[in-house]
Design a protein around this motif. Sequence first.
Motif, PDB file in Angstrom:
ATOM      1  N   ILE A  58      87.032  47.075  55.885  1.00 44.83           N
ATOM      2  CA  ILE A  58      87.438  45.625  56.086  1.00 44.83           C
ATOM      3  C   ILE A  58      86.273  44.968  54.565  1.00 44.83           C
ATOM      4  CG2 ILE A  58      87.133  43.188  56.709  1.00 44.83           C
ATOM      5  CD1 ILE A  58      88.093  44.555  59.437  1.00 44.83           C
ATOM      6  N   LEU A  59      85.084  45.536  55.050  1.00 43.23           N
ATOM      7  CA  LEU A  59      83.923  44.996  54.034  1.00 43.23           C
ATOM      8  C   LEU A  59      83.990  45.488  52.522  1.00 43.23           C
ATOM      9  CD1 LEU A  59      81.302  44.531  56.770  1.00 43.23           C
ATOM     10  CD2 LEU A  59      82.629  42.629  55.682  1.00 43.23           C
ATOM     11  N   GLN A 131      83.060  30.731  55.704  1.00 39.02           N
ATOM     12  CA  GLN A 131      84.382  30.843  55.974  1.00 39.02           C
ATOM     13  C   GLN A 131      85.020  31.818  54.812  1.00 39.02           C
ATOM     14  OE1 GLN A 131      86.036  29.694  58.413  1.00 39.02           O
ATOM     15  NE2 GLN A 131      83.985  28.666  59.113  1.00 39.02           N
ATOM     16  N   SER A 132      84.355  31.868  53.748  1.00 38.44           N
ATOM     17  CA  SER A 132      84.835  33.076  52.762  1.00 38.44           C
ATOM     18  C   SER A 132      83.971  34.298  52.732  1.00 38.44           C
ATOM     19  CB  SER A 132      84.804  32.195  51.313  1.00 38.44           C
ATOM     20  OG  SER A 132      83.640  31.790  50.945  1.00 38.44           O
ATOM     21  N   TYR A 133      82.790  33.982  52.811  1.00 37.67           N
ATOM     22  CA  TYR A 133      81.909  35.462  52.423  1.00 37.67           C
ATOM     23  C   TYR A 133      82.066  36.044  54.047  1.00 37.67           C
ATOM     24  CZ  TYR A 133      78.227  37.812  50.642  1.00 37.67           C
ATOM     25  OH  TYR A 133      77.309  38.909  50.012  1.00 37.67           O
ATOM     26  N   LEU A 134      82.105  37.490  53.909  1.00 33.79           N
ATOM     27  CA  LEU A 134      82.300  38.338  54.700  1.00 33.79           C
ATOM     28  C   LEU A 134      83.560  37.739  55.739  1.00 33.79           C
ATOM     29  CD1 LEU A 134      78.520  38.700  56.044  1.00 33.79           C
ATOM     30  CD2 LEU A 134      79.973  40.541  55.015  1.00 33.79           C
ATOM     31  N   LEU A 135      84.450  37.234  55.160  1.00 36.81           N
ATOM     32  CA  LEU A 135      85.817  36.879  55.915  1.00 36.81           C
ATOM     33  C   LEU A 135      85.484  36.054  57.111  1.00 36.81           C
ATOM     34  CD1 LEU A 135      87.775  40.219  55.648  1.00 36.81           C
ATOM     35  CD2 LEU A 135      88.008  38.360  54.147  1.00 36.81           C
ATOM     36  N   GLY A 136      84.396  35.370  56.962  1.00 33.33           N
ATOM     37  CA  GLY A 136      84.031  34.404  58.046  1.00 33.33           C
ATOM     38  C   GLY A 136      83.492  35.053  59.420  1.00 33.33           C
ATOM     39  N   MET A 137      83.046  36.394  59.068  1.00 32.71           N
ATOM     40  CA  MET A 137      82.481  36.902  60.140  1.00 32.71           C
ATOM     41  C   MET A 137      81.128  36.795  60.821  1.00 32.71           C
ATOM     42  SD  MET A 137      84.295  40.839  60.281  1.00 32.71           S
ATOM     43  CE  MET A 137      84.144  41.220  58.537  1.00 32.71           C
ATOM     44  N   ILE A 161      70.145  39.480  56.208  1.00 26.32           N
ATOM     45  CA  ILE A 161      70.731  40.042  57.207  1.00 26.32           C
ATOM     46  C   ILE A 161      71.854  39.025  57.825  1.00 26.32           C
ATOM     47  CG2 ILE A 161      70.310  40.972  59.451  1.00 26.32           C
ATOM     48  CD1 ILE A 161      67.636  41.586  58.590  1.00 26.32           C
ATOM     49  N   PHE A 162      72.982  39.427  57.789  1.00 24.89           N
ATOM     50  CA  PHE A 162      74.222  38.335  58.430  1.00 24.89           C
ATOM     51  C   PHE A 162      74.259  38.854  59.774  1.00 24.89           C
ATOM     52  CE2 PHE A 162      74.864  38.911  53.974  1.00 24.89           C
ATOM     53  CZ  PHE A 162      74.949  37.564  53.367  1.00 24.89           C
ATOM     54  N   LEU A 163      74.133  37.830  60.624  1.00 28.60           N
ATOM     55  CA  LEU A 163      74.306  37.799  61.931  1.00 28.60           C
ATOM     56  C   LEU A 163      75.894  37.883  62.407  1.00 28.60           C
ATOM     57  CD1 LEU A 163      71.210  36.497  61.711  1.00 28.60           C
ATOM     58  CD2 LEU A 163      71.653  36.008  63.953  1.00 28.60           C
ATOM     59  N   LEU A 164      76.424  38.650  62.970  1.00 25.07           N
ATOM     60  CA  LEU A 164      77.742  39.198  63.228  1.00 25.07           C
ATOM     61  C   LEU A 164      78.215  38.026  64.139  1.00 25.07           C
ATOM     62  CD1 LEU A 164      80.171  40.755  62.017  1.00 25.07           C
ATOM     63  CD2 LEU A 164      79.530  42.629  63.763  1.00 25.07           C
ATOM     64  N   ASP A 165      79.333  37.302  64.118  1.00 20.50           N
ATOM     65  CA  ASP A 165      79.996  36.824  65.045  1.00 20.50           C
ATOM     66  C   ASP A 165      81.279  37.692  65.457  1.00 20.50           C
ATOM     67  OD1 ASP A 165      81.983  35.175  66.418  1.00 20.50           O
ATOM     68  OD2 ASP A 165      81.584  33.553  65.200  1.00 20.50           O
ATOM     69  N   LEU A 166      80.919  38.069  66.788  1.00 23.26           N
ATOM     70  CA  LEU A 166      81.640  39.045  67.457  1.00 23.26           C
ATOM     71  C   LEU A 166      82.898  38.721  67.571  1.00 23.26           C
ATOM     72  CD1 LEU A 166      79.746  41.330  69.949  1.00 23.26           C
ATOM     73  CD2 LEU A 166      80.744  42.094  68.132  1.00 23.26           C
ATOM     74  N   SER A 171      88.922  39.148  65.819  1.00 24.75           N
ATOM     75  CA  SER A 171      90.184  38.579  65.323  1.00 24.75           C
ATOM     76  C   SER A 171      90.352  38.910  64.083  1.00 24.75           C
ATOM     77  CB  SER A 171      90.081  37.044  65.202  1.00 24.75           C
ATOM     78  OG  SER A 171      89.164  36.408  64.576  1.00 24.75           O
ATOM     79  N   VAL A 172      89.456  39.223  62.877  1.00 26.28           N
ATOM     80  CA  VAL A 172      89.694  39.651  61.673  1.00 26.28           C
ATOM     81  C   VAL A 172      90.193  41.267  61.622  1.00 26.28           C
ATOM     82  CG1 VAL A 172      88.317  40.395  59.437  1.00 26.28           C
ATOM     83  CG2 VAL A 172      88.024  38.102  60.618  1.00 26.28           C
ATOM     84  N   ALA A 173      89.448  42.118  62.552  1.00 26.55           N
ATOM     85  CA  ALA A 173      89.683  43.579  62.608  1.00 26.55           C
ATOM     86  C   ALA A 173      91.233  43.651  63.271  1.00 26.55           C
ATOM     87  CB  ALA A 173      88.585  44.162  63.287  1.00 26.55           C
ATOM     88  N   ILE A 174      91.392  43.049  64.038  1.00 27.68           N
ATOM     89  CA  ILE A 174      92.931  43.026  64.607  1.00 27.68           C
ATOM     90  C   ILE A 174      93.876  42.619  63.792  1.00 27.68           C
ATOM     91  CG2 ILE A 174      94.400  42.411  66.244  1.00 27.68           C
ATOM     92  CD1 ILE A 174      91.920  42.675  68.325  1.00 27.68           C
ATOM     93  N   GLY A 175      93.716  41.689  62.850  1.00 22.28           N
ATOM     94  CA  GLY A 175      94.445  41.301  62.127  1.00 22.28           C
ATOM     95  C   GLY A 175      94.575  41.747  60.740  1.00 22.28           C
TER      96      GLY A 175
END
Length: 182
Positions: A58-59, A131-137, A161-166, A171-175
């Motif tokens: 995805i990334l 919302q746009s960078y890292l697909l909002g993750m 370092i980006f703190l990942l929103d699980l 939802s991004v990975a499944i879709g």
Amino acid sequence: MKKVQVIVFKIAKYWLALPMKVVLNIRDFPSNIKESSRDNRLIHLDNRTLTLLPLKPILVKPSKAKLPLAKPLGETATVRKSPTELSNIGEFLIIVKTPRGEACAIPVDKLPTMIDLPLSTIRKLPDSYSQSYLLGMANYVAVSQWPKGKATGTEAEKLTIFLLDLERALSVAIGYKVGSRE
């Protein structure tokens, strides 16, 4: 100074972090699962079924392939691969507990590093950017000074370092469909 314990790991060109309180386990990605799994969203590990979050495909932006000269100039075609090749997405699994209480697995190439991240270094990303960078993750970012050789094998450096929103990552990975990112 207040700190939060996180694990930091690199996927594609991004440094990501998760709080230790959501990490259940870190282990090798068994080769028999990589070779036998046909459904890229589920893996069976230790008598339980986990949702797989393959963030690497995805990334990583798909590369562009040139079209034959018969096509108008300026047009490119996205290289699309399907399904995701599990043997190329990581050597280790970070097993985490999502906010909904489900266990899922994030494949990574290298073992993550546990650090104490000062709360003063964590900032909320602007809404338009998050919302746009890292697909909002990621909704938060931290800049951390790492000792020489700790992160990249080079001199001491500042890492973003980006703190990942699980919840969002799930939802991004499944879709997500491989090759759908332009």
